[in-house]
Scaffold this motif. Structure first.
Motif, PDB file in Angstrom:
ATOM      1  N   TYR A 112       0.832  -1.199   0.000  1.00 13.81           N
ATOM      2  CA  TYR A 112       0.000   0.000   0.000  1.00 13.81           C
ATOM      3  C   TYR A 112       0.873   1.259   0.000  1.00 13.81           C
ATOM      4  O   TYR A 112       0.631   2.193  -0.769  1.00 13.81           O
ATOM      5  CB  TYR A 112      -0.916   0.018   1.219  1.00 13.81           C
ATOM      6  CG  TYR A 112      -1.558   1.375   1.445  1.00 13.81           C
ATOM      7  CD1 TYR A 112      -2.659   1.771   0.698  1.00 13.81           C
ATOM      8  CD2 TYR A 112      -1.021   2.270   2.383  1.00 13.81           C
ATOM      9  CE1 TYR A 112      -3.237   3.020   0.882  1.00 13.81           C
ATOM     10  CE2 TYR A 112      -1.597   3.529   2.570  1.00 13.81           C
ATOM     11  CZ  TYR A 112      -2.692   3.900   1.825  1.00 13.81           C
ATOM     12  OH  TYR A 112      -3.249   5.131   1.999  1.00 13.81           O
ATOM     13  N   GLY A 113       1.880   1.268   0.852  1.00 15.47           N
ATOM     14  CA  GLY A 113       2.751   2.436   0.953  1.00 15.47           C
ATOM     15  C   GLY A 113       3.462   2.756  -0.336  1.00 15.47           C
ATOM     16  O   GLY A 113       3.561   3.919  -0.744  1.00 15.47           O
ATOM     17  N   ASN A 114       3.964   1.734  -1.014  1.00 17.98           N
ATOM     18  CA  ASN A 114       4.694   1.955  -2.263  1.00 17.98           C
ATOM     19  C   ASN A 114       3.775   2.345  -3.409  1.00 17.98           C
ATOM     20  O   ASN A 114       4.166   3.126  -4.284  1.00 17.98           O
ATOM     21  CB  ASN A 114       5.495   0.699  -2.633  1.00 17.98           C
ATOM     22  CG  ASN A 114       6.742   0.528  -1.782  1.00 17.98           C
ATOM     23  OD1 ASN A 114       7.593   1.407  -1.721  1.00 17.98           O
ATOM     24  ND2 ASN A 114       6.850  -0.605  -1.111  1.00 17.98           N
ATOM     25  N   GLU A 115       2.550   1.825  -3.406  1.00 16.31           N
ATOM     26  CA  GLU A 115       1.627   2.112  -4.499  1.00 16.31           C
ATOM     27  C   GLU A 115       0.937   3.462  -4.343  1.00 16.31           C
ATOM     28  O   GLU A 115       0.824   4.230  -5.288  1.00 16.31           O
ATOM     29  CB  GLU A 115       0.573   1.001  -4.613  1.00 16.31           C
ATOM     30  CG  GLU A 115       1.116  -0.316  -5.128  1.00 16.31           C
ATOM     31  CD  GLU A 115       1.702  -0.203  -6.524  1.00 16.31           C
ATOM     32  OE1 GLU A 115       1.118   0.517  -7.369  1.00 16.31           O
ATOM     33  OE2 GLU A 115       2.751  -0.816  -6.768  1.00 16.31           O
ATOM     34  N   PHE A 116       0.493   3.783  -3.126  1.00 15.81           N
ATOM     35  CA  PHE A 116      -0.271   5.011  -2.937  1.00 15.81           C
ATOM     36  C   PHE A 116       0.595   6.250  -3.111  1.00 15.81           C
ATOM     37  O   PHE A 116       0.128   7.287  -3.566  1.00 15.81           O
ATOM     38  CB  PHE A 116      -0.910   5.041  -1.548  1.00 15.81           C
ATOM     39  CG  PHE A 116      -1.818   6.223  -1.344  1.00 15.81           C
ATOM     40  CD1 PHE A 116      -3.049   6.280  -1.978  1.00 15.81           C
ATOM     41  CD2 PHE A 116      -1.442   7.283  -0.535  1.00 15.81           C
ATOM     42  CE1 PHE A 116      -3.898   7.365  -1.814  1.00 15.81           C
ATOM     43  CE2 PHE A 116      -2.283   8.384  -0.354  1.00 15.81           C
ATOM     44  CZ  PHE A 116      -3.504   8.412  -0.993  1.00 15.81           C
ATOM     45  N   GLY A 117       1.871   6.153  -2.767  1.00 15.95           N
ATOM     46  CA  GLY A 117       2.758   7.292  -2.924  1.00 15.95           C
ATOM     47  C   GLY A 117       3.285   7.468  -4.330  1.00 15.95           C
ATOM     48  O   GLY A 117       3.975   8.458  -4.624  1.00 15.95           O
ATOM     49  N   ASN A 118       2.955   6.521  -5.207  1.00 10.46           N
ATOM     50  CA  ASN A 118       3.388   6.611  -6.597  1.00 10.46           C
ATOM     51  C   ASN A 118       2.701   7.787  -7.287  1.00 10.46           C
ATOM     52  O   ASN A 118       1.488   7.970  -7.150  1.00 10.46           O
ATOM     53  CB  ASN A 118       3.043   5.304  -7.321  1.00 10.46           C
ATOM     54  CG  ASN A 118       3.531   5.274  -8.741  1.00 10.46           C
ATOM     55  OD1 ASN A 118       2.934   5.875  -9.621  1.00 10.46           O
ATOM     56  ND2 ASN A 118       4.628   4.568  -8.965  1.00 10.46           N
TER      57      ASN A 118
END
Length: 283
Positions: A101-107
């Motif tokens: 979630y962290g890596n995808e949402f901050g993309n």
């Protein structure tokens, strides 16, 4: 059954008139939406320019806040390697879904899908508060995103995953140099900009705290995955607050809906004690 021609003609006129009225309403709605859209996009660029020009208008308290940010970041710089060793000790215990979630949402691409969706919802429902929120989200993300991309190339700090120490730099590149573009953290900046802007919709401190916690997950995930040092994420998180606050105050003069009718200033405190060191912010 005989129907008089006058009655038929009258019904025909009513039908045609109602169709023209419907077409007129649709055309009016399109014109209103276009007018609102062009106005809002002007405010997006105006907000970005306003946030970049703020340092030229800073006074004593503003420079003091910047000094606290610089001092706190410098203090973390000194212990980044130790903090990285500490986080590596439990990184495998962090749930995978949290990291994903962290890596995808901050993309950036996912971020603009979210911010654009919020804005369009406000535009088509004619909800000024939601429109303003969308403008705040888009302008804050763009201002922060451009700033961090330029900074990465100028500073050229090694990422933890490069194998080099936190004090290793390969600066001044026009093109991105992978694994030497750690400072600041784009994921942390984009995600917390969103969280801080959305948190303005609520007065309940517990709701705000929950939103802020979710907004910190991308920065946390990037630390766990060795993409960033703790100081990268801490600096980016605080900088995103500065950017959102600056743009939000600019939008106060552009929209009737206001989130900060009673202006507040950021206040900072340096905390030192036995075995502790930190910076706290009140906003």
């Amino acid at each position: 059954m005989f129907i008089p021609m006058k009655r038929i003609f009258f019904c025909f006129l009513l039908l045609v008139g109602s169709q023209f009225q419907s077409l007129g309403q649709i055309q009016s709605q399109k014109e209103t939406n276009w007018k609102n859209f062009t106005y809002d996009m002007g405010n997006v660029f105006g907000g970005i320019g306003h946030s970049y020009s703020r340092p030229f208008q800073w006074e004593g308290d503003d420079w003091a806040n910047f000094g606290y940010l610089a001092a706190g970041t410098a203090a973390l710089f000194l212990v980044d390697d130790e903090l990285n060793n500490w986080t590596n000790g439990f990184s495998e215990d962090v749930p995978e879904f949290l990291l994903d979630y962290g890596n995808e949402f901050g993309n950036p691409s996912n971020n603009y899908m979210f911010t654009g969706g919020v804005y369009l919802a406000g535009l088509f429902t004619k909800n000024e508060k939601l429109r303003r929120t969308g403008v705040l989200l888009i302008s804050s993300a763009t201002a922060g995103g451009f700033l961090q991309q330029v900074s990465k190339r100028i500073i050229g700090r090694a990422r933890p995953k490069s194998g080099d120490s936190s004090s290793t730099y390969d600066p001044f590149h026009l093109n991105r140099v992978f694994n030497y573009d750690s400072f600041p953290s784009g994921h942390a900046m984009l995600a917390f900009s969103n969280a801080y802007a959305i948190g303005k919709q609520f007065k309940n401190p517990w709701v705000k705290a929950g939103i802020y916690t979710v907004g910190m997950i991308p920065g946390f995930a990037r630390i766990m995955d060795d993409f960033h040092w703790v100081s990268d994420v801490a600096f980016s998180t605080v900088l995103s607050i500065f950017i959102v606050e600056s743009i939000d105050r600019y939008l106060d003069s552009k929209y009737n809906e206001k989130y900060n009718a009673q202006p507040k200033k950021l206040s900072w405190n340096l905390n030192f004690g036995p075995g502790t060191m930190g910076v706290s912010a009140r906003f």
